[in-house]
Design an enzyme around this catalytic site. Sequence first.
Site, PDB file in Angstrom:
ATOM      1  N   HIS A 502       0.835  -1.206   0.000  1.00 49.24           N
ATOM      2  CA  HIS A 502       0.000   0.000   0.000  1.00 49.24           C
ATOM      3  C   HIS A 502       0.877   1.265   0.000  1.00 49.24           C
ATOM      4  CE1 HIS A 502      -3.593   2.424   1.287  1.00 49.24           C
ATOM      5  NE2 HIS A 502      -2.630   3.203   1.743  1.00 49.24           N
ATOM      6  N   GLU A 503       1.783   1.336   0.955  1.00 50.45           N
ATOM      7  CA  GLU A 503       2.634   2.530   1.055  1.00 50.45           C
ATOM      8  C   GLU A 503       3.525   2.663  -0.163  1.00 50.45           C
ATOM      9  OE1 GLU A 503       1.882   4.746   3.025  1.00 50.45           O
ATOM     10  OE2 GLU A 503       0.557   3.527   4.298  1.00 50.45           O
ATOM     11  N   HIS A 506       1.639   4.445  -2.830  1.00 52.40           N
ATOM     12  CA  HIS A 506       1.748   5.904  -2.668  1.00 52.40           C
ATOM     13  C   HIS A 506       3.124   6.364  -3.168  1.00 52.40           C
ATOM     14  CE1 HIS A 506      -1.919   6.766  -0.523  1.00 52.40           C
ATOM     15  NE2 HIS A 506      -1.628   6.003   0.513  1.00 52.40           N
ATOM     16  N   HIS A 509       3.261   6.709  -6.788  1.00 51.92           N
ATOM     17  CA  HIS A 509       2.573   7.931  -7.211  1.00 51.92           C
ATOM     18  C   HIS A 509       3.547   9.115  -7.123  1.00 51.92           C
ATOM     19  CE1 HIS A 509      -1.614  10.110  -6.919  1.00 51.92           C
ATOM     20  NE2 HIS A 509      -1.114  10.158  -8.127  1.00 51.92           N
TER      21      HIS A 509
HETATM   22 ZN   LIG Z   1      -2.901   5.255   2.034  1.00 56.97          ZN
END
Ligand SMILES: [Zn+2]
Length: 716
Positions: A502-503, A506, A509
């Site tokens: 998940h991290e 990010h 991104h």
């Molecule tokens: Zn998040």
Amino acid sequence: MKKLILISGLILMISCQEKSKLDPNVNPFFQDWTTPYEVPPFMDIKNEDYMPAFKKGMEENLAEIEVIIKNAEAPTFANTIEELERTGKLLSKVQRVFSNLASSNTNPKLQELQRELSPMLSAHYDKIVLNEDLFNRVEEIWNNRENTDLTKEQQKLLKDTRKQFVRSGALLNDSQKKQITEINSKLSELSTEFGQNLLAETNGFELILNKSDLDGLSDAVVSAASEAASQKMDQAESEEEKEKYKDKYVFTPHRTSMYPFLTESTRRDLREELYNSYVMRGDNGNETDNNDIAAQMAKLRAERANIMGHKTHADFILEENMLKTPDEVYDLLIQLWKPALKRAKVEVADMQAVADLEGKDFKIAAWDWWHYSEKVRKEKYDLDEAAIRPYLSLDNVIQGVFNTTNKLWGLNFREIFDIDSYHPDARIWEVTDKDGSHLAIFIGDYFTRSNKRGGAWMSSFKGQSNLDGRQRPIVVNVCNFPAPVGDNPSLLSFENAITLFHEFGHAMHGILTDVTYGSMAGTSGPRDFIELPSQLLEHWVSEPEVLKSFATHYETGETIPDELIEKLLKAGKFNQGFINTEYLAASLLDMDWHTMSEVDAQKISNNFEKNSMNKIGLIDEIAPRYRSTYFAHIFSGGYSSGYYSYVHAAVLDSDAFEAFKEVGNVFDPELSSKLRKEIYEKGSTEEAMDLYVNFRGRKPIIEPLLKIRGLDGSSD
Ligand SMILES: [Zn+2]
């Protein structure tokens, strides 16, 4: 660019050279950083360097704004909007380092600075966003926008910049501005009071038990409760109070204390007592009751929205989001609500069957949920967490996420050892693109330690921009995974592995972003969109093909068995009726609080929440994830009219991943490159819905999410 040097003597020499370039008598923030890739010279930065750098950074920033305003030429995009993008470099340089380290590697001095800086910085930004001369220039450019030749990205930047001023009240007259300031300050007082009451209510109840009340509890839970009692004894101020906790066991309405009790205790009467203490917080009619505060806040928010020219508070908030109107949010929530509630009712029936079989003579109630769902879980979804960890060493999982992004986008990662990090556990990698060119620096700081705040997050030490040459970012992931013990590696739970992916989503991104203007780079998009890139990457870790590529036993080298993968994936569907129902109920409650007109807000009744929940048919066995009087997200945090964002992003990521499933290849080259180009590279340079449609070819649909969460009827 420095290349990794393998001879240790040379590494030392390089380090010495790098360090000697900074003048020790000058604040490091006032010097150019000649470290490789401009990684902050962490070892040279001292606590006392921050405040002077912040002060100078703010001064410089205001002086730069003055230059823009004083420009005798007529305002243009280039001399105003673009110049604004160039302001505040020193402030950003110090702020990024400071805010990162204050979260991940703090000390008492940094904490003190944080308290001092917070009002200073908010006053500083107010000076810019409330500056009338500056706004007048922006407004003139905005009004002339039809006659100017701006790129799509520039049009969006102009729109966003202006909106920032307008949302701070730039278009209001003086008396309205005064009203807004008053409302804001009242709201901020009320929200603090709400939070303090909630704290008092949560700390104000204790279930103090004797040894004979512990039926069903495991050793670990018992010893935590006994530990809690002895802590109370240590804090006790009188002998009498000490006596109260002697040889006792204490449970409280904190989730970490309550959930294990509700799950394990066979004492139904005590489960009921503890559960009720939790759901009644702030609703006890005493001096720490939050009902009135919630109502007052809803009123003030409605009033403020009206002054700002919006029908309701939700309209005001959603203007910034991907879903633009309350109707769109309600539509989504109600569509999900029906299947979630239906599934929850099946779960109640499953639990009732277990209770009946035990010969129990009662109807399952809210305080029975954890105890009986655990029995259902053991029977239908049993998964031994401990059996999975040996396959998930931290290094394996990091390799897994690197492999995934290598297969998706051709990225390569090379660990760098010759740059000082801010802590020995924070590792540094160079990320290169498929053609070998430099993309970013990635810092991974994974182990828990006492000077790190809880949770997991992504941030950056340097942003991305192409405005004055190609500037690539420095991105960091911080987690709280267990540190290695002895010679054993750090072994993660599957949930930890998901967090890491998940991290890293990010981080992607932030790493792949490729925009002209720094303020639009990476994760700058709306709240109901920015969890898409992160939650999307989570899907790959559950793919058997991906899991098998990295999950090997740390001792035997054996690949994770199929049978274990199967159990793992099935367990993901357990209790989803409950989880979704309680979450959606709270999301709808949030919307109901914030879609009142100013007139309706004047007559909020005590039955507001009850009516709101009756309207959607919430069952007695489930309470909203947060009831109004302890809904801190919306009454003392920044999530009002935004609690739905989590599920909105989940709709997006499930639907986006389904695109890969449809073509039968989770690494489909064409889709991967579209995903990169339309989502991960674009920051907020276009409306988020447009970005999504560019990738998917249509607007998102909810069916893939229902399938993944077992709400499509397949688990009934
Ligand atoms: Zn998040």
